[in-house]
Scaffold this active site. Sequence first.
Site, mmCIF file in Angstrom:
data_model
loop_
_atom_site.group_PDB
_atom_site.id
_atom_site.type_symbol
_atom_site.label_atom_id
_atom_site.label_comp_id
_atom_site.label_asym_id
_atom_site.label_seq_id
_atom_site.Cartn_x
_atom_site.Cartn_y
_atom_site.Cartn_z
ATOM 1 C CG HIS A 365 22.366 60.275 61.270
ATOM 2 N ND1 HIS A 365 22.165 60.949 60.082
ATOM 3 C CD2 HIS A 365 22.608 61.218 62.201
ATOM 4 C CE1 HIS A 365 22.301 62.250 60.299
ATOM 5 N NE2 HIS A 365 22.568 62.443 61.582
ATOM 6 C CE LYS A 548 24.386 51.974 48.098
ATOM 7 N NZ LYS A 548 23.404 52.906 48.592
ATOM 8 N NE ARG A 549 32.646 53.302 55.065
ATOM 9 C CZ ARG A 549 33.523 53.739 55.964
ATOM 10 N NH1 ARG A 549 33.988 54.960 55.906
ATOM 11 N NH2 ARG A 549 33.962 52.936 56.909
ATOM 12 C CE LYS A 554 26.016 51.807 53.766
ATOM 13 N NZ LYS A 554 25.069 52.939 53.614
ATOM 14 C CB THR A 656 22.334 61.352 51.069
ATOM 15 O OG1 THR A 656 23.579 60.775 51.469
ATOM 16 C CG2 THR A 656 21.567 61.805 52.291
ATOM 17 C CE LYS A 660 24.967 63.097 48.163
ATOM 18 N NZ LYS A 660 25.965 62.452 49.035
HETATM 19 N N1 CJB Z 1 25.031 56.948 58.731
HETATM 20 O O1 CJB Z 1 26.929 57.541 57.627
HETATM 21 C C1 CJB Z 1 26.396 57.111 58.652
HETATM 22 N N2 CJB Z 1 27.156 56.803 59.732
HETATM 23 C C2 CJB Z 1 26.632 56.356 60.891
HETATM 24 O O2 CJB Z 1 27.377 56.080 61.843
HETATM 25 C C3 CJB Z 1 25.223 56.200 60.985
HETATM 26 C C4 CJB Z 1 24.446 56.512 59.878
HETATM 27 C C5 CJB Z 1 24.218 57.301 57.536
HETATM 28 O O3 CJB Z 1 23.721 58.616 57.698
HETATM 29 C C6 CJB Z 1 23.101 59.102 56.512
HETATM 30 C C7 CJB Z 1 22.684 60.531 56.753
HETATM 31 O O4 CJB Z 1 21.571 60.581 57.596
HETATM 32 C C8 CJB Z 1 21.938 58.216 56.089
HETATM 33 O O5 CJB Z 1 21.457 58.665 54.851
HETATM 34 C C9 CJB Z 1 22.366 56.761 55.986
HETATM 35 O O6 CJB Z 1 21.245 55.937 55.764
HETATM 36 C C10 CJB Z 1 23.070 56.343 57.268
HETATM 37 O O7 CJB Z 1 23.584 55.025 57.155
#
Ligand code: CJB
Length: 812
Positions: A365, A548-549, A554, A656, A660
């Site tokens: 991810h 978002k976080r 970002k 994601t 949405k």
């Molecule tokens: N992502 O939320 C997290 N935590 C992590 O430690 C690594 C990645 C996010 O995962 C999402 C689902 O795949 C992605 O859409 C996003 O870009 C990514 O930052």
Amino acid sequence: MDLRQGIGLRKLGKTADEFQQDLLSNLYYRRGTTVESASARDAYEALAQTVRDHLAERRARTAAAQFASNPRWVYYLSAEYLLGAQLEQNLLYSGTGDLAAEAVKALGFGLEDLEDLDVEPGLGNGGLGRLAACLVDSLATRDIPAVGYGIRYDLGIFRQVITEEGQAELPDDWAFHGNPWEFPAPDDRQAVGFYGHTEPIPGSTTRKVWVPGEVVLGEPSHMLVPGFGTETVNIIRLWSAKASEASFDLSRFSAGQYAEAVQEAVRAENISKVLYPDDSTELGRELRLKQQYFLVSCSLRDIVRRFRLRNEGWDTFADKTVIQLNDTHPTIAIPELMRLLVDEYEVEWEQAWEITRRTFAYTCHTLLPEALETWPVRMFEKLLPRHLEIIYLINMLFLREVEARFPGDHDRLRRMSIIQEDPERRVRMAHLAVVGTEAVNGVAELHSKLLRETVLDDFAALWPAKFQNVTNGVSPRRFIKIANPRLSDLITEGLGDDSWVGDLERLAGLERLADDASFRERWQAIKRANKVDLAAGDPDSLTDVMIKRFHEYKRQQLKLLHVITLYQRIRQNPAADWVPRTVLFAGKAAPAYHAAKDIIRLIATIAARIEADPVVSPYLKVVFPSNYNVTLAERIIPAADLSEQISLAGKEASGTGNMKLALNGAVTIGTLDGANIEIRARVGEDNFFLFGLDAYEAARARINGYQPRHFYERDEELRAAMDTLTSGVFGEVGRRVADSLLGWDEYLTLADFRSYLECQEQVEKSWRDPARWTRMSILNTAHSGFFSSDRTVADYAARIWRVAPVPVPRED
Ligand code: CJB
């Protein structure tokens, strides 16, 4: 005897009276109260149990059908699940919404009041955890036999409070009042070992005995995961750490040493005490590694138990089991399955390795190097001595394979090894995950491509066929049907029926309505009504959301520079024809991530400054609601006009939230990053505001000696915005943010500033033409069908898991 009658399975298709009776019986017999004295909480709990029981009947039929067919099961292993509130979802999925509203009304309550008591289990940090929740929803919706395994953290993601001082964190005791959606299953508890040593087995080179130094119990409970428009109800099984009875020291207690008497028990139970509030940037600590192994050990034993209920021997294990690793957090499952097979079940190493590799698949991810998990070898050695030995053996055999393919290429061996040597010996979990699985996937096209070209390039050269892309998706039920009832009703009316909720590509039928002026007006009126509900600012202003976080990649700081520039422009020329904007930020920063917390604090400071400025405040408002979570997202997303997806290209794996927002008719301003690219390709270039460097240009800029000062010196407005920060008018925090941007600017914020501002001007130009804007909005929704997590799951099922649906027969 008919066993169904014997165990008293209740019939579905209830009448209002029957539903009411069930509710009353839960009120009397489970809550122990009466209609006259029932509190709102009593009514909520009784209702939740009634709805849960309704789904439990479907669950029983699901289990029967799935077990009878003995299929290949999907086991989703994830350290995080960001499930969102359960009541509204379960009412929708069980089709009992109307019955419930009527029944609680008779008790003197409104359904909405009871929904306010429905706490969301915040068992995840952000996108990764929410993705897990969307995928289990769609697995059930697609009738795929699956179990999601996770940890039942006592304290979920912290509760955030925003003040002018920035972010404060409070513990989230989400199950303080209990969790009515959960079934405990203490009989399926597992014992998990830690520490200790290993002993050789005479006559065997591969088998060993591990003698753990500590044993903790894992007690499961499960929550029901209903499919939409189908009979299937799957489960997620969550593990809680429990101390064994022996860990309570009665003699110490008797001697008055109360703290010492329970200290071992407390240490054991701490394993599932808190969700780590890290996101991407990892603070590697022993407790976190313990959590990972705890999840893996309990879940694998459960998976093996389930397999052996229906199968004998090991030959068919991989044909009946696929385990999806949600990022590297559960990767110790690979050496753990080897340990179970080789040490405990005496399977030969080669066969065990073949089974293991065919059983696992891994989803990556991230692309951020610091987010690729590694653990110090000495920590592993202490905590999981047997697993380290197994990893060494896996690595040795793997490096032999590499050496055979690329003889004499020592640098390649060093790069690919599962063990990093310098500056400290560490276990590289992503390498272990690639070596021990059959398939590896990224989460958006660009991400999967960059994985192959950069971080995992050596592995892609060795095993090109192993690497795949599965673009993320989101649940249309939660993120439009439930979140945005007004728009959902209009879509249903426009399309003639509501089949789009389970078949999202049908939204394409809205395209023809984008040119219908009366449809556009109704669309616009709904957006406005959603804004009125949100009450974040003037409903006629452009609602510009960045949710978002908080992370530097970002680039909330880029949005903030835009806000400061607008502020300065309005002050310089208050009489001009400004487009009123409400800029909404929401999101959490990891408590130890100081740079991200600085940005939060700076936003709060600037928001207050703007609010107090009578010249600027009629046109610009910045709001920052506290405690962004799934429930809040469901309120903000339907009210958004503009979706900010402005990460530095090549850094956001997918995103994601972008999906949405587009689904709810927000138009995206974004870079060519993650899933933005696929959104733009589908909604059309004219309906997407693109700016900034692409991933390759960004990488090149850094190689060519990127100098943020260069941009600062050449751009007057940028200089003015930065100078305001440096001047200290927004406090020390403004200075720190400016210093970091002018000094190094890891994520090329200044390089993209001008392009971003120009693009925002295009946004305003389009906004001034409501017919045009609304058309764009409708076309965004119309072309978001691809981003349903039902499609994502279908992709995984066909290309990675190779599993077929097992439909559950309807009640006769
Ligand atoms: N992502 O939320 C997290 N935590 C992590 O430690 C690594 C990645 C996010 O995962 C999402 C689902 O795949 C992605 O859409 C996003 O870009 C990514 O930052």
